[in-house]
Design a protein around this motif. Structure first.
Motif, PDB file in Angstrom:
ATOM      1  N   ASP A  64       0.828  -1.202   0.000  1.00 32.91           N
ATOM      2  CA  ASP A  64       0.000   0.000   0.000  1.00 32.91           C
ATOM      3  C   ASP A  64       0.868   1.260   0.000  1.00 32.91           C
ATOM      4  O   ASP A  64       0.629   2.204  -0.767  1.00 32.91           O
ATOM      5  N   GLN A  74      -4.431   2.689  -8.355  1.00 29.20           N
ATOM      6  CA  GLN A  74      -5.068   1.383  -8.490  1.00 29.20           C
ATOM      7  C   GLN A  74      -4.281   0.535  -9.473  1.00 29.20           C
ATOM      8  O   GLN A  74      -3.753   1.056 -10.454  1.00 29.20           O
ATOM      9  N   ALA A  96      -9.979  -0.054  -3.034  1.00 31.29           N
ATOM     10  CA  ALA A  96      -9.741   0.900  -4.119  1.00 31.29           C
ATOM     11  C   ALA A  96      -8.401   0.656  -4.803  1.00 31.29           C
ATOM     12  O   ALA A  96      -8.192   1.092  -5.943  1.00 31.29           O
ATOM     13  N   ARG A  97      -7.483  -0.051  -4.134  1.00 23.26           N
ATOM     14  CA  ARG A  97      -6.163  -0.326  -4.707  1.00 23.26           C
ATOM     15  C   ARG A  97      -6.218  -1.421  -5.775  1.00 23.26           C
ATOM     16  O   ARG A  97      -5.400  -1.444  -6.689  1.00 23.26           O
ATOM     17  N   GLU A  99      -7.432  -3.344  -8.831  1.00 21.36           N
ATOM     18  CA  GLU A  99      -8.203  -3.353 -10.073  1.00 21.36           C
ATOM     19  C   GLU A  99      -8.599  -4.784 -10.426  1.00 21.36           C
ATOM     20  O   GLU A  99      -9.712  -5.047 -10.876  1.00 21.36           O
TER      21      GLU A  99
END
Length: 253
Positions: A64, A74, A96-97, A99
């Motif tokens: 992160d 993302q 949200a990170r 995809e």
């Protein structure tokens, strides 16, 4: 751990005792479609060893932070073994990170680890083994065909093994053993794929089942002739499957 960056970005995370080097050939193929970055988990490969802890949760925070510092809002997350568990945890804790998420021979529940790996998560055993690494190196060479069909496997593992410390060796596998993502898998909303080798003796090859049960939209690819290191045992199919999934804008939700 490796990061590939393009318009749509992707990351690849290594497993226990490994490093980004395990992904090197895969990344050469991905490099035709993505810009590539490399990062090893703390305590492994070329990353720093002077830390208080080396838990799976620490590695989630590391990914992160790495994405934050590089301005990657993302990206698809790809992880082998422990790295896949880290990728799923990141998708759960920081949705949200993620995809997309791809796991390769990854334990959904730490109880699926082999008996030997569970032993390494006990301090007395880890102490003896890490202070006598020649024994582990020797076993890697003797048992190499059981782990991977790639003749380079034992040399790759022995290289990365020499870069670990007792604490990174012990704490990471002990925390992975305690991890159980099954209750949280329903929180993974990103397109997901699990890749498992039927001949895996490190993690139960049936771990695709709890993944599919917890993430109903997950796509499962089974490699009947591959073990734990699918990228080495069946590189052509592995790479093609991975790239197709990463580039597929219609991957199921």
């Amino acid at each position: 751990m490796k990061f590939s960056v393009k318009a749509a970005r992707s990351s690849c995370c290594h497993g226990w005792l490994g490093s980004w080097g395990l992904w090197q050939e895969t990344m050469e193929h991905l490099g035709r479609h993505f810009r590539t970055y490399a990062l090893d988990f703390w305590g492994f490969g070329e990353s720093g060893k002077k830390r208080e802890t080396f838990t799976v949760q620490d590695f989630v925070a590391m990914v992160d932070q790495f994405m934050e510092q590089l301005g990657i809002a993302q990206a698809p997350l790809v992880g082998h073994s422990m790295g896949g568990t880290v990728s799923l945890m990141l998708a759960i804790q920081h949705p949200a990170r993620a995809e997309k998420v791809v796991v390769v021979g990854s334990p959904i529940a730490g109880s699926s680890l082999s008996f030997l790996l569970k032993l390494f998560g006990q301090r007395p055993v880890a102490y003896v083994v890490h202070h006598n690494l020649w024994l582990l190196r020797g076993s890697f060479r003797i048992l190499a065909p059981l782990y991977s069909r790639d003749p380079r496997w034992s040399d790759m593992m022995n290289r990365d093994l020499s870069r670990t410390t007792l604490e990174s060796f012990l704490v990471s596998i002990a925390s992975l053993r305690r991890t159980d993502l099954r209750p949280q898998l329903c929180q993974v909303k990103a397109p997901a794929m699990g890749m498992y080798g039927d001949r895996d003796i490190v993690v139960s090859p049936r771990q695709w089942q709890p993944m599919q049960q917890g993430i109903p939209h997950a796509h499962i690819e089974r490699f009947h002739s591959a073990g734990h290191f699918i990228m080495l045992d069946d590189p052509q199919r592995f790479t093609a499957t991975l790239i197709n999934f990463l580039k597929d804008e219609t991957a199921p939700l």
